[in-house]
Design an enzyme around this catalytic site. Structure first.
Site, PDB file in Angstrom:
ATOM      1  CG  ASP A  10       3.469 -91.135  71.816  1.00 31.79           C
ATOM      2  OD1 ASP A  10       3.421 -92.397  71.302  1.00 31.79           O
ATOM      3  OD2 ASP A  10       4.296 -90.403  71.885  1.00 31.79           O
ATOM      4  CB  SER A  60       7.197 -93.083  70.959  1.00 28.18           C
ATOM      5  OG  SER A  60       5.843 -93.707  71.319  1.00 28.18           O
ATOM      6  NE  ARG A 151       4.327-101.813  76.374  1.00 25.51           N
ATOM      7  CZ  ARG A 151       3.457-100.459  76.929  1.00 25.51           C
ATOM      8  NH1 ARG A 151       2.896-100.618  78.001  1.00 25.51           N
ATOM      9  NH2 ARG A 151       3.816 -99.533  76.531  1.00 25.51           N
ATOM     10  CG  ASP A 152       6.985-103.227  71.078  1.00 24.01           C
ATOM     11  OD1 ASP A 152       6.118-102.171  71.526  1.00 24.01           O
ATOM     12  OD2 ASP A 152       8.021-103.353  71.378  1.00 24.01           O
ATOM     13  NE  ARG A 183       7.540-104.207  76.691  1.00 26.71           N
ATOM     14  CZ  ARG A 183       7.721-103.269  75.662  1.00 26.71           C
ATOM     15  NH1 ARG A 183       7.380-104.113  74.275  1.00 26.71           N
ATOM     16  NH2 ARG A 183       7.843-102.172  75.619  1.00 26.71           N
ATOM     17  NE  ARG A 189       9.320 -95.453  78.981  1.00 23.94           N
ATOM     18  CZ  ARG A 189       9.314 -95.110  77.682  1.00 23.94           C
ATOM     19  NH1 ARG A 189      10.079 -95.339  76.720  1.00 23.94           N
ATOM     20  NH2 ARG A 189       7.736 -95.178  77.173  1.00 23.94           N
ATOM     21  NE  ARG A 259      12.285 -96.779  72.539  1.00 26.53           N
ATOM     22  CZ  ARG A 259      11.075 -96.557  72.044  1.00 26.53           C
ATOM     23  NH1 ARG A 259      10.542 -96.749  71.131  1.00 26.53           N
ATOM     24  NH2 ARG A 259      10.443 -95.822  73.106  1.00 26.53           N
ATOM     25  CG  ASP A 261      13.520 -95.937  75.642  1.00 23.81           C
ATOM     26  OD1 ASP A 261      14.053 -96.586  74.565  1.00 23.81           O
ATOM     27  OD2 ASP A 261      12.404 -95.439  75.678  1.00 23.81           O
ATOM     28  CE  LYS A 332       4.586 -92.628  74.721  1.00 21.95           C
ATOM     29  NZ  LYS A 332       5.053 -93.833  73.938  1.00 21.95           N
ATOM     30  CG  ASP A 398       1.992 -95.213  72.188  1.00 20.75           C
ATOM     31  OD1 ASP A 398       1.620 -95.968  71.127  1.00 20.75           O
ATOM     32  OD2 ASP A 398       3.160 -95.312  72.702  1.00 20.75           O
ATOM     33  CG  HIS A 402       1.487-100.025  73.728  1.00 22.10           C
ATOM     34  ND1 HIS A 402       1.775-100.832  72.551  1.00 22.10           N
ATOM     35  CD2 HIS A 402       2.088 -98.907  73.732  1.00 22.10           C
ATOM     36  CE1 HIS A 402       2.583-100.158  71.826  1.00 22.10           C
ATOM     37  NE2 HIS A 402       2.895 -98.957  72.555  1.00 22.10           N
ATOM     38  CG  ASP A 439       4.343 -90.590  68.000  1.00 20.67           C
ATOM     39  OD1 ASP A 439       3.097 -91.118  67.970  1.00 20.67           O
ATOM     40  OD2 ASP A 439       5.152 -91.117  69.043  1.00 20.67           O
ATOM     41  CG  HIS A 440       3.885 -94.528  66.977  1.00 17.04           C
ATOM     42  ND1 HIS A 440       2.792 -95.153  67.426  1.00 17.04           N
ATOM     43  CD2 HIS A 440       4.504 -93.873  67.630  1.00 17.04           C
ATOM     44  CE1 HIS A 440       2.843 -95.006  68.762  1.00 17.04           C
ATOM     45  NE2 HIS A 440       3.939 -94.368  69.061  1.00 17.04           N
ATOM     46  CG  HIS A 458       3.552 -98.847  67.713  1.00 14.81           C
ATOM     47  ND1 HIS A 458       4.943 -98.199  67.903  1.00 14.81           N
ATOM     48  CD2 HIS A 458       3.036 -98.598  68.870  1.00 14.81           C
ATOM     49  CE1 HIS A 458       5.211 -97.825  69.227  1.00 14.81           C
ATOM     50  NE2 HIS A 458       3.982 -97.990  69.991  1.00 14.81           N
TER      51      HIS A 458
END
Length: 519
Positions: A10, A60, A151-152, A183, A189, A259, A261, A332, A398, A402, A439-440, A458
Protein backbone atom coordinates in the site's frame (compact mmCIF):
# COMPACT_ATOMS: atom_id res chain seq x y z
CA UNK A 1 -3.76 -25.10 -10.52
CA UNK A 2 -0.54 -23.09 -10.18
CA UNK A 3 -0.72 -21.66 -6.64
CA UNK A 4 0.62 -18.21 -5.94
CA UNK A 5 1.05 -15.23 -3.64
CA UNK A 6 -0.21 -11.73 -4.47
CA UNK A 7 1.16 -8.95 -2.24
CA UNK A 8 -0.24 -5.42 -2.42
CA UNK A 9 2.21 -2.90 -0.98
CA UNK A 10 0.00 0.00 0.00
CA UNK A 11 1.31 3.42 -0.98
CA UNK A 12 4.17 2.17 -3.19
CA UNK A 13 4.58 4.39 -6.22
CA UNK A 14 7.57 4.73 -8.53
CA UNK A 15 9.64 7.88 -8.88
CA UNK A 16 13.21 8.22 -10.13
CA UNK A 17 14.24 11.11 -7.89
CA UNK A 18 15.80 10.55 -4.48
CA UNK A 19 14.71 13.63 -2.51
CA UNK A 20 11.77 12.74 -0.31
CA UNK A 21 11.60 9.26 -1.86
CA UNK A 22 11.44 6.80 1.03
CA UNK A 23 11.90 3.84 -1.31
CA UNK A 24 15.22 5.32 -2.49
CA UNK A 25 16.40 6.64 0.88
CA UNK A 26 15.57 3.54 2.92
CA UNK A 27 17.63 0.36 2.95
CA UNK A 28 15.62 -2.00 0.73
CA UNK A 29 17.99 -4.78 -0.34
CA UNK A 30 15.24 -7.22 -1.30
CA UNK A 31 13.35 -4.78 -3.53
CA UNK A 32 16.62 -3.55 -5.04
CA UNK A 33 17.66 -7.10 -5.97
CA UNK A 34 14.27 -8.25 -7.23
CA UNK A 35 15.00 -7.54 -10.92
CA UNK A 36 17.60 -10.33 -10.71
CA UNK A 37 14.84 -12.75 -9.77
CA UNK A 38 12.14 -11.78 -12.26
CA UNK A 39 10.78 -8.98 -14.43
CA UNK A 40 9.03 -5.83 -13.35
CA UNK A 41 6.94 -3.17 -15.03
CA UNK A 42 5.03 -0.01 -14.11
CA UNK A 43 1.26 0.24 -13.98
CA UNK A 44 -0.98 3.30 -14.10
CA UNK A 45 -2.92 3.65 -10.84
CA UNK A 46 -4.55 7.08 -11.02
CA UNK A 47 -6.88 9.16 -13.17
CA UNK A 48 -8.86 7.58 -15.97
CA UNK A 49 -6.88 4.33 -15.67
CA UNK A 50 -8.82 3.59 -12.47
CA UNK A 51 -12.12 5.33 -13.20
CA UNK A 52 -11.19 8.76 -11.78
CA UNK A 53 -11.07 12.13 -13.56
CA UNK A 54 -7.82 12.78 -15.38
CA UNK A 55 -4.98 13.81 -13.09
CA UNK A 56 -6.73 12.72 -9.88
CA UNK A 57 -4.55 10.60 -7.60
CA UNK A 58 -5.50 7.02 -6.84
CA UNK A 59 -6.35 5.65 -3.42
CA UNK A 60 -6.50 2.35 -1.56
CA UNK A 61 -10.20 1.78 -2.15
CA UNK A 62 -10.18 2.31 -5.91
CA UNK A 63 -6.81 0.54 -6.14
CA UNK A 64 -8.04 -2.68 -4.53
CA UNK A 65 -11.40 -2.40 -6.30
CA UNK A 66 -9.71 -2.14 -9.70
CA UNK A 67 -7.17 -4.87 -8.95
CA UNK A 68 -9.95 -7.21 -7.88
CA UNK A 69 -12.39 -6.37 -10.68
CA UNK A 70 -9.94 -6.65 -13.53
CA UNK A 71 -11.56 -3.70 -15.24
CA UNK A 72 -12.03 0.05 -14.79
CA UNK A 73 -14.95 0.90 -12.50
CA UNK A 74 -16.32 4.43 -12.83
CA UNK A 75 -15.76 6.03 -9.45
CA UNK A 76 -18.68 7.57 -7.58
CA UNK A 77 -17.11 11.04 -7.48
CA UNK A 78 -17.23 11.20 -11.27
CA UNK A 79 -20.89 10.15 -11.41
CA UNK A 80 -21.87 12.68 -8.72
CA UNK A 81 -20.10 15.52 -10.51
CA UNK A 82 -21.83 14.65 -13.74
CA UNK A 83 -25.23 14.50 -12.01
CA UNK A 84 -24.66 17.92 -10.49
CA UNK A 85 -23.62 19.56 -13.72
CA UNK A 86 -26.48 18.01 -15.73
CA UNK A 87 -29.20 19.04 -13.26
CA UNK A 88 -29.98 15.43 -12.37
CA UNK A 89 -29.16 16.11 -8.72
CA UNK A 90 -31.84 18.81 -8.47
CA UNK A 91 -34.54 16.37 -9.55
CA UNK A 92 -33.17 13.36 -7.70
CA UNK A 93 -36.08 11.06 -6.73
CA UNK A 94 -34.80 10.63 -3.16
CA UNK A 95 -33.36 14.05 -2.41
CA UNK A 96 -36.04 16.25 -3.96
CA UNK A 97 -39.03 14.98 -1.90
CA UNK A 98 -36.87 14.95 1.25
CA UNK A 99 -36.00 18.60 0.74
CA UNK A 100 -39.65 19.40 0.10
CA UNK A 101 -40.56 17.81 3.44
CA UNK A 102 -37.84 19.84 5.15
CA UNK A 103 -39.14 23.03 3.53
CA UNK A 104 -42.74 22.38 4.58
CA UNK A 105 -41.70 21.59 8.17
CA UNK A 106 -39.40 24.58 8.41
CA UNK A 107 -36.53 22.23 9.18
CA UNK A 108 -32.87 22.44 8.33
CA UNK A 109 -30.51 20.65 5.96
CA UNK A 110 -27.21 19.52 7.49
CA UNK A 111 -24.32 18.74 5.11
CA UNK A 112 -21.68 16.65 6.85
CA UNK A 113 -18.35 15.52 5.45
CA UNK A 114 -14.67 15.93 4.71
CA UNK A 115 -13.70 19.45 3.63
CA UNK A 116 -10.95 19.09 1.01
CA UNK A 117 -10.36 18.24 -2.62
CA UNK A 118 -8.17 15.21 -1.94
CA UNK A 119 -10.62 13.05 -3.94
CA UNK A 120 -9.89 10.01 -1.77
CA UNK A 121 -12.93 10.17 0.50
CA UNK A 122 -14.68 13.34 -0.60
CA UNK A 123 -14.62 16.36 -2.88
CA UNK A 124 -15.37 19.82 -1.50
CA UNK A 125 -17.12 20.70 -4.78
CA UNK A 126 -19.94 18.35 -3.76
CA UNK A 127 -20.76 20.76 -0.94
CA UNK A 128 -21.20 23.43 -3.62
CA UNK A 129 -23.49 21.24 -5.71
CA UNK A 130 -25.69 20.47 -2.72
CA UNK A 131 -25.77 24.09 -1.55
CA UNK A 132 -27.04 25.05 -4.99
CA UNK A 133 -29.72 22.35 -4.83
CA UNK A 134 -30.77 23.66 -1.39
CA UNK A 135 -31.05 27.19 -2.78
CA UNK A 136 -33.12 26.04 -5.75
CA UNK A 137 -35.34 24.04 -3.36
CA UNK A 138 -35.97 27.11 -1.17
CA UNK A 139 -34.32 25.59 1.91
CA UNK A 140 -33.58 28.60 4.09
CA UNK A 141 -31.70 26.91 6.94
CA UNK A 142 -28.58 25.00 5.89
CA UNK A 143 -25.81 24.05 8.30
CA UNK A 144 -22.36 22.79 7.36
CA UNK A 145 -20.35 20.33 9.46
CA UNK A 146 -16.90 20.11 7.82
CA UNK A 147 -14.17 17.66 8.81
CA UNK A 148 -10.64 19.00 8.61
CA UNK A 149 -8.32 16.80 6.56
CA UNK A 150 -4.51 16.94 6.54
CA UNK A 151 -4.10 13.37 5.22
CA UNK A 152 -5.38 13.42 1.65
CA UNK A 153 -4.16 17.01 1.30
CA UNK A 154 -1.22 18.80 2.98
CA UNK A 155 -1.38 19.33 6.70
CA UNK A 156 -1.97 22.99 7.53
CA UNK A 157 -4.34 23.51 4.59
CA UNK A 158 -7.57 23.27 6.62
CA UNK A 159 -7.92 27.05 6.82
CA UNK A 160 -7.82 27.36 3.06
CA UNK A 161 -10.52 24.76 2.55
CA UNK A 162 -12.70 26.15 5.33
CA UNK A 163 -12.53 29.59 3.72
CA UNK A 164 -13.42 28.01 0.37
CA UNK A 165 -16.43 26.31 1.92
CA UNK A 166 -17.63 29.55 3.49
CA UNK A 167 -17.22 31.29 0.12
CA UNK A 168 -19.37 28.61 -1.52
CA UNK A 169 -22.06 29.21 1.08
CA UNK A 170 -21.92 32.96 0.52
CA UNK A 171 -22.27 32.58 -3.26
CA UNK A 172 -25.27 30.28 -2.89
CA UNK A 173 -26.86 32.47 -0.24
CA UNK A 174 -27.22 29.39 1.95
CA UNK A 175 -25.23 27.69 4.65
CA UNK A 176 -23.36 28.45 7.88
CA UNK A 177 -20.62 26.37 9.45
CA UNK A 178 -22.07 24.88 12.65
CA UNK A 179 -19.24 22.62 13.79
CA UNK A 180 -15.63 21.84 12.94
CA UNK A 181 -14.28 18.33 13.55
CA UNK A 182 -10.93 16.72 12.73
CA UNK A 183 -11.26 13.67 10.51
CA UNK A 184 -9.56 11.44 13.07
CA UNK A 185 -12.65 11.94 15.23
CA UNK A 186 -15.40 11.97 12.62
CA UNK A 187 -13.94 9.33 10.30
CA UNK A 188 -12.48 6.78 12.68
CA UNK A 189 -12.84 3.21 11.48
CA UNK A 190 -10.69 1.49 14.09
CA UNK A 191 -13.41 1.14 16.72
CA UNK A 192 -12.26 4.13 18.79
CA UNK A 193 -15.84 4.94 19.71
CA UNK A 194 -14.80 7.66 22.15
CA UNK A 195 -13.68 9.69 19.15
CA UNK A 196 -16.90 8.99 17.30
CA UNK A 197 -18.84 10.01 20.41
CA UNK A 198 -17.06 13.38 20.55
CA UNK A 199 -17.83 14.03 16.89
CA UNK A 200 -21.46 12.94 17.33
CA UNK A 201 -21.93 15.25 20.31
CA UNK A 202 -20.68 18.30 18.40
CA UNK A 203 -22.45 17.61 15.12
CA UNK A 204 -25.83 16.32 16.32
CA UNK A 205 -26.30 17.75 19.80
CA UNK A 206 -24.22 20.91 19.62
CA UNK A 207 -22.23 19.82 22.65
CA UNK A 208 -18.52 20.38 23.14
CA UNK A 209 -16.01 23.22 23.22
CA UNK A 210 -17.57 26.36 21.74
CA UNK A 211 -16.10 28.88 19.32
CA UNK A 212 -17.54 32.08 17.92
CA UNK A 213 -15.97 31.57 14.48
CA UNK A 214 -15.00 28.34 12.67
CA UNK A 215 -11.43 29.58 12.28
CA UNK A 216 -11.06 29.69 16.07
CA UNK A 217 -11.19 25.88 16.14
CA UNK A 218 -8.23 25.76 13.76
CA UNK A 219 -6.32 28.37 15.72
CA UNK A 220 -6.79 26.42 18.95
CA UNK A 221 -5.54 23.29 17.26
CA UNK A 222 -2.46 24.99 15.83
CA UNK A 223 -1.66 26.56 19.21
CA UNK A 224 -1.79 23.07 20.70
CA UNK A 225 0.56 21.74 18.02
CA UNK A 226 -2.10 19.51 16.44
CA UNK A 227 -2.27 18.39 12.83
CA UNK A 228 -5.40 19.20 10.86
CA UNK A 229 -6.77 15.68 11.18
CA UNK A 230 -6.58 15.90 14.99
CA UNK A 231 -8.55 19.13 15.46
CA UNK A 232 -10.89 18.37 18.41
CA UNK A 233 -14.63 18.70 17.72
CA UNK A 234 -15.82 22.28 18.23
CA UNK A 235 -19.30 23.81 18.18
CA UNK A 236 -19.82 27.17 16.46
CA UNK A 237 -22.15 29.55 18.29
CA UNK A 238 -24.26 32.49 17.17
CA UNK A 239 -24.29 36.00 18.57
CA UNK A 240 -26.44 34.75 21.45
CA UNK A 241 -23.81 32.21 22.45
CA UNK A 242 -26.02 29.25 21.56
CA UNK A 243 -25.02 26.52 19.09
CA UNK A 244 -25.90 27.47 15.52
CA UNK A 245 -26.75 24.07 14.14
CA UNK A 246 -28.00 21.70 16.80
CA UNK A 247 -30.10 19.11 14.98
CA UNK A 248 -33.87 19.18 15.54
CA UNK A 249 -36.88 17.00 14.65
CA UNK A 250 -37.66 17.22 10.95
CA UNK A 251 -34.11 18.05 9.88
CA UNK A 252 -32.31 16.20 7.08
CA UNK A 253 -28.74 15.01 7.79
CA UNK A 254 -26.90 14.31 4.53
CA UNK A 255 -23.41 12.79 4.71
CA UNK A 256 -21.46 13.94 1.67
CA UNK A 257 -18.38 11.68 1.59
CA UNK A 258 -18.51 9.52 -1.52
CA UNK A 259 -16.42 6.80 0.14
CA UNK A 260 -18.15 5.13 3.04
CA UNK A 261 -15.67 2.97 4.96
CA UNK A 262 -14.54 5.81 7.22
CA UNK A 263 -18.07 7.14 7.69
CA UNK A 264 -19.79 4.04 9.01
CA UNK A 265 -19.15 4.54 12.72
CA UNK A 266 -20.51 8.10 12.73
CA UNK A 267 -23.51 7.34 10.51
CA UNK A 268 -24.31 4.27 12.60
CA UNK A 269 -24.34 6.48 15.69
CA UNK A 270 -26.73 8.93 14.02
CA UNK A 271 -29.03 6.48 12.25
CA UNK A 272 -29.04 3.01 13.83
CA UNK A 273 -32.27 2.44 15.78
CA UNK A 274 -30.62 0.09 18.28
CA UNK A 275 -27.24 1.75 18.63
CA UNK A 276 -25.44 0.79 21.87
CA UNK A 277 -21.77 1.73 21.48
CA UNK A 278 -22.24 4.78 23.71
CA UNK A 279 -25.10 6.69 25.28
CA UNK A 280 -26.24 9.12 22.62
CA UNK A 281 -29.16 10.45 24.69
CA UNK A 282 -32.58 11.31 23.23
CA UNK A 283 -32.33 11.56 19.45
CA UNK A 284 -34.19 14.15 17.38
CA UNK A 285 -36.40 12.64 14.70
CA UNK A 286 -34.08 13.05 11.73
CA UNK A 287 -34.09 11.98 8.13
CA UNK A 288 -30.64 10.56 7.37
CA UNK A 289 -29.19 10.03 3.90
CA UNK A 290 -25.75 9.39 2.45
CA UNK A 291 -24.35 10.55 -0.86
CA UNK A 292 -23.35 6.99 -1.83
CA UNK A 293 -23.94 3.55 -0.36
CA UNK A 294 -22.10 3.06 2.94
CA UNK A 295 -23.17 -0.58 3.27
CA UNK A 296 -24.65 -0.28 6.75
CA UNK A 297 -26.97 -2.75 8.46
CA UNK A 298 -29.74 -1.71 8.49
CA UNK A 299 -29.10 0.27 5.31
CA UNK A 300 -29.33 4.06 5.16
CA UNK A 301 -30.90 5.61 2.03
CA UNK A 302 -28.24 6.67 -0.48
CA UNK A 303 -28.51 9.10 -3.39
CA UNK A 304 -26.18 7.08 -5.60
CA UNK A 305 -25.78 3.32 -5.71
CA UNK A 306 -22.27 1.96 -6.00
CA UNK A 307 -21.22 0.98 -9.51
CA UNK A 308 -21.36 -2.74 -10.24
CA UNK A 309 -17.92 -4.27 -9.71
CA UNK A 310 -18.88 -7.94 -9.55
CA UNK A 311 -17.52 -10.82 -11.64
CA UNK A 312 -13.94 -10.06 -10.72
CA UNK A 313 -11.21 -12.29 -9.36
CA UNK A 314 -13.02 -13.07 -6.09
CA UNK A 315 -16.10 -14.34 -7.93
CA UNK A 316 -13.89 -16.34 -10.28
CA UNK A 317 -12.09 -18.02 -7.39
CA UNK A 318 -15.42 -18.81 -5.74
CA UNK A 319 -16.98 -20.24 -8.90
CA UNK A 320 -13.95 -22.48 -9.49
CA UNK A 321 -13.77 -23.61 -5.85
CA UNK A 322 -10.30 -22.17 -5.29
CA UNK A 323 -9.42 -21.85 -1.60
CA UNK A 324 -7.89 -18.41 -1.07
CA UNK A 325 -6.56 -16.65 2.02
CA UNK A 326 -6.75 -12.90 2.66
CA UNK A 327 -4.34 -11.39 5.18
CA UNK A 328 -4.06 -7.76 6.36
CA UNK A 329 -3.92 -5.72 9.51
CA UNK A 330 -6.92 -3.68 10.63
CA UNK A 331 -5.95 -0.52 8.76
CA UNK A 332 -6.31 -2.29 5.40
CA UNK A 333 -8.33 -5.41 6.19
CA UNK A 334 -11.46 -4.18 4.39
CA UNK A 335 -9.38 -3.52 1.31
CA UNK A 336 -8.29 -7.13 0.78
CA UNK A 337 -11.80 -8.38 1.54
CA UNK A 338 -14.70 -5.98 0.95
CA UNK A 339 -13.16 -3.77 -1.74
CA UNK A 340 -11.18 -6.50 -3.49
CA UNK A 341 -14.40 -8.54 -3.61
CA UNK A 342 -16.22 -5.80 -5.52
CA UNK A 343 -17.70 -4.22 -2.36
CA UNK A 344 -19.41 -7.47 -1.50
CA UNK A 345 -19.73 -8.24 2.22
CA UNK A 346 -21.05 -11.77 1.97
CA UNK A 347 -19.00 -14.65 3.31
CA UNK A 348 -17.60 -17.16 0.82
CA UNK A 349 -16.91 -20.80 1.55
CA UNK A 350 -13.69 -20.68 -0.48
CA UNK A 351 -12.32 -17.57 1.26
CA UNK A 352 -10.39 -17.57 4.53
CA UNK A 353 -9.86 -14.18 6.13
CA UNK A 354 -7.01 -13.53 8.57
CA UNK A 355 -7.38 -10.23 10.43
CA UNK A 356 -4.22 -9.01 12.15
CA UNK A 357 -5.04 -6.27 14.70
CA UNK A 358 -3.36 -2.93 14.08
CA UNK A 359 -1.50 -1.40 16.99
CA UNK A 360 -3.25 1.61 18.51
CA UNK A 361 -0.18 3.81 18.68
CA UNK A 362 1.28 6.86 16.97
CA UNK A 363 2.71 5.26 13.83
CA UNK A 364 5.53 7.79 13.73
CA UNK A 365 6.82 6.05 16.86
CA UNK A 366 6.01 2.53 15.65
CA UNK A 367 6.28 2.55 11.84
CA UNK A 368 6.69 -1.22 11.83
CA UNK A 369 2.93 -1.37 12.57
CA UNK A 370 1.84 -5.03 12.49
CA UNK A 371 3.89 -5.89 9.41
CA UNK A 372 5.86 -8.69 11.06
CA UNK A 373 2.66 -10.35 12.28
CA UNK A 374 1.18 -10.07 8.77
CA UNK A 375 4.30 -11.76 7.36
CA UNK A 376 4.12 -14.55 9.92
CA UNK A 377 0.46 -15.23 9.15
CA UNK A 378 1.31 -15.25 5.45
CA UNK A 379 4.12 -17.77 5.90
CA UNK A 380 1.71 -19.96 7.85
CA UNK A 381 -0.90 -19.74 5.07
CA UNK A 382 1.67 -20.56 2.40
CA UNK A 383 2.27 -23.88 4.11
CA UNK A 384 -1.32 -24.99 3.43
CA UNK A 385 -1.34 -27.13 0.30
CA UNK A 386 -4.97 -26.33 -0.50
CA UNK A 387 -4.50 -22.53 -0.62
CA UNK A 388 -4.55 -21.69 -4.31
CA UNK A 389 -4.01 -17.97 -3.78
CA UNK A 390 -2.77 -16.02 -0.77
CA UNK A 391 -3.56 -12.29 -0.95
CA UNK A 392 -1.73 -9.93 1.42
CA UNK A 393 -1.66 -6.20 2.10
CA UNK A 394 1.37 -4.48 3.63
CA UNK A 395 0.03 -1.21 5.01
CA UNK A 396 3.19 0.48 6.31
CA UNK A 397 4.27 2.74 3.40
CA UNK A 398 0.81 4.28 3.01
CA UNK A 399 -0.36 4.58 6.61
CA UNK A 400 2.94 5.94 7.90
CA UNK A 401 3.30 7.99 4.73
CA UNK A 402 0.27 10.00 5.78
CA UNK A 403 2.14 11.25 8.84
CA UNK A 404 4.59 13.22 6.71
CA UNK A 405 7.49 12.06 8.91
CA UNK A 406 10.14 11.02 6.38
CA UNK A 407 12.36 9.22 8.89
CA UNK A 408 9.41 7.17 10.12
CA UNK A 409 8.33 6.41 6.55
CA UNK A 410 11.82 5.15 5.71
CA UNK A 411 11.63 2.78 8.67
CA UNK A 412 8.18 1.68 7.50
CA UNK A 413 9.55 0.94 4.03
CA UNK A 414 12.45 -1.02 5.52
CA UNK A 415 9.95 -3.09 7.49
CA UNK A 416 7.98 -3.75 4.31
CA UNK A 417 11.16 -4.80 2.49
CA UNK A 418 12.11 -7.26 5.24
CA UNK A 419 8.57 -8.68 5.29
CA UNK A 420 8.55 -9.04 1.51
CA UNK A 421 11.75 -11.07 1.66
CA UNK A 422 10.36 -13.45 4.26
CA UNK A 423 7.03 -13.94 2.47
CA UNK A 424 8.48 -14.34 -1.02
CA UNK A 425 11.17 -16.78 0.07
CA UNK A 426 8.54 -18.87 1.85
CA UNK A 427 6.39 -18.83 -1.29
CA UNK A 428 9.26 -19.87 -3.56
CA UNK A 429 10.26 -22.66 -1.20
CA UNK A 430 6.67 -23.91 -1.46
CA UNK A 431 6.88 -23.81 -5.27
CA UNK A 432 4.62 -20.78 -5.66
CA UNK A 433 4.85 -17.78 -7.96
CA UNK A 434 4.83 -14.36 -6.32
CA UNK A 435 3.45 -11.08 -7.68
CA UNK A 436 3.99 -7.77 -5.87
CA UNK A 437 2.12 -4.59 -6.81
CA UNK A 438 1.48 -1.13 -5.40
CA UNK A 439 -2.07 0.22 -5.27
CA UNK A 440 -1.23 3.95 -5.50
CA UNK A 441 1.66 6.27 -4.85
CA UNK A 442 2.55 7.88 -1.53
CA UNK A 443 5.84 7.05 0.19
CA UNK A 444 7.94 7.70 -2.91
CA UNK A 445 7.13 11.43 -2.80
CA UNK A 446 7.19 12.71 0.77
CA UNK A 447 8.16 16.28 -0.06
CA UNK A 448 5.95 18.73 -1.95
CA UNK A 449 8.16 20.00 -4.77
CA UNK A 450 6.31 23.32 -4.93
CA UNK A 451 6.45 24.21 -1.23
CA UNK A 452 9.23 22.04 0.18
CA UNK A 453 6.83 20.95 2.93
CA UNK A 454 5.96 17.36 3.80
CA UNK A 455 3.56 15.72 1.35
CA UNK A 456 1.07 13.62 3.31
CA UNK A 457 -1.24 12.71 0.44
CA UNK A 458 -1.25 10.24 -2.40
CA UNK A 459 0.49 10.76 -5.73
CA UNK A 460 -0.34 10.14 -9.38
CA UNK A 461 2.89 8.21 -9.96
CA UNK A 462 2.71 4.74 -11.54
CA UNK A 463 3.15 1.70 -9.31
CA UNK A 464 5.56 -1.24 -9.67
CA UNK A 465 4.46 -4.75 -10.58
CA UNK A 466 7.05 -7.48 -9.93
CA UNK A 467 6.76 -11.18 -10.72
CA UNK A 468 8.90 -14.23 -10.01
CA UNK A 469 8.50 -17.92 -9.37
CA UNK A 470 10.37 -21.22 -9.53
CA UNK A 471 10.79 -22.33 -13.11
CA UNK A 472 8.95 -19.34 -14.56
CA UNK A 473 10.57 -16.96 -17.03
CA UNK A 474 8.31 -14.12 -18.17
CA UNK A 475 8.32 -10.84 -20.00
CA UNK A 476 5.84 -8.15 -19.02
CA UNK A 477 4.07 -5.45 -21.01
CA UNK A 478 5.30 -1.91 -20.31
CA UNK A 479 1.96 -0.09 -20.68
CA UNK A 480 -0.41 -1.70 -18.17
CA UNK A 481 -2.70 -0.51 -15.41
CA UNK A 482 -4.17 -1.93 -12.21
CA UNK A 483 -7.05 -3.33 -14.27
CA UNK A 484 -4.56 -5.79 -15.78
CA UNK A 485 -3.63 -7.45 -12.48
CA UNK A 486 -6.64 -9.78 -12.09
CA UNK A 487 -6.37 -11.12 -15.66
CA UNK A 488 -2.65 -11.74 -15.06
CA UNK A 489 -3.31 -13.55 -11.77
CA UNK A 490 -6.00 -15.63 -13.50
CA UNK A 491 -3.46 -16.63 -16.16
CA UNK A 492 -0.84 -17.49 -13.55
CA UNK A 493 -3.32 -19.63 -11.63
CA UNK A 494 -4.26 -21.43 -14.84
CA UNK A 495 -7.90 -20.24 -14.73
CA UNK A 496 -9.97 -18.95 -17.63
CA UNK A 497 -10.56 -15.24 -17.08
CA UNK A 498 -13.99 -13.90 -16.20
CA UNK A 499 -15.68 -12.50 -19.35
CA UNK A 500 -16.12 -9.15 -17.56
CA UNK A 501 -12.39 -8.74 -16.94
CA UNK A 502 -11.65 -6.09 -19.55
CA UNK A 503 -8.02 -5.68 -18.52
CA UNK A 504 -5.27 -7.38 -20.48
CA UNK A 505 -2.79 -9.90 -19.17
CA UNK A 506 0.62 -8.41 -18.47
CA UNK A 507 2.60 -11.49 -19.48
CA UNK A 508 4.01 -11.34 -22.98
CA UNK A 509 5.76 -14.69 -22.95
CA UNK A 510 5.95 -17.50 -20.42
CA UNK A 511 8.51 -20.29 -20.65
CA UNK A 512 9.33 -22.96 -18.08
CA UNK A 513 13.04 -22.94 -17.31
CA UNK A 514 15.28 -24.06 -14.45
CA UNK A 515 15.62 -20.52 -13.12
CA UNK A 516 15.52 -20.22 -9.31
CA UNK A 517 14.37 -16.81 -7.92
CA UNK A 518 16.30 -17.48 -4.72
CA UNK A 519 19.59 -17.94 -6.54
Amino acid sequence: MNPGLLIIVDGWGHRDGTEGNAFRLAATPFIDDFPKRGPWTLLQASGEAVGLPGGVVGNSEIGHLTIGAGRVIEYESTRIQRAGESGELRSHPLLRPSLERVRRRGGALHLIGLCSDGMVHADISHFRLLLEVARDSSIERVFLHPFTDGRDVPDGSAGKYLAELEAMAARSGRGRVASVVGRSYAMDRSGAWDRTQSAFAAIVRGEGPRVGRPSEALEAGRNAGLRDELIPPAVVTGDDGRPLGRMSPGDLALFVNFRGDRMRQLVEAVAHPDFSRFDRGPLPGLEVQTLTEYFLDPPVPALFAQADSSDGLADLLESRGVHNVRIAESEKFQHVTFFFNGRDNRSRLTEEDVHVPSRKVDYRLAPEMSGVAVAEQTIRALGAADAGLVLVNLANPDVVGHTGDLDAVCRAVETADACLRRMCEAAWQAGRWTAIVGDHGNAEEMVDAATGKPNVGHTANPVPFLLAGPGLDVRLRPDGSLADVAPTVSDLLGLDRSPRMEGEGLIRRSVLVSRDPQA
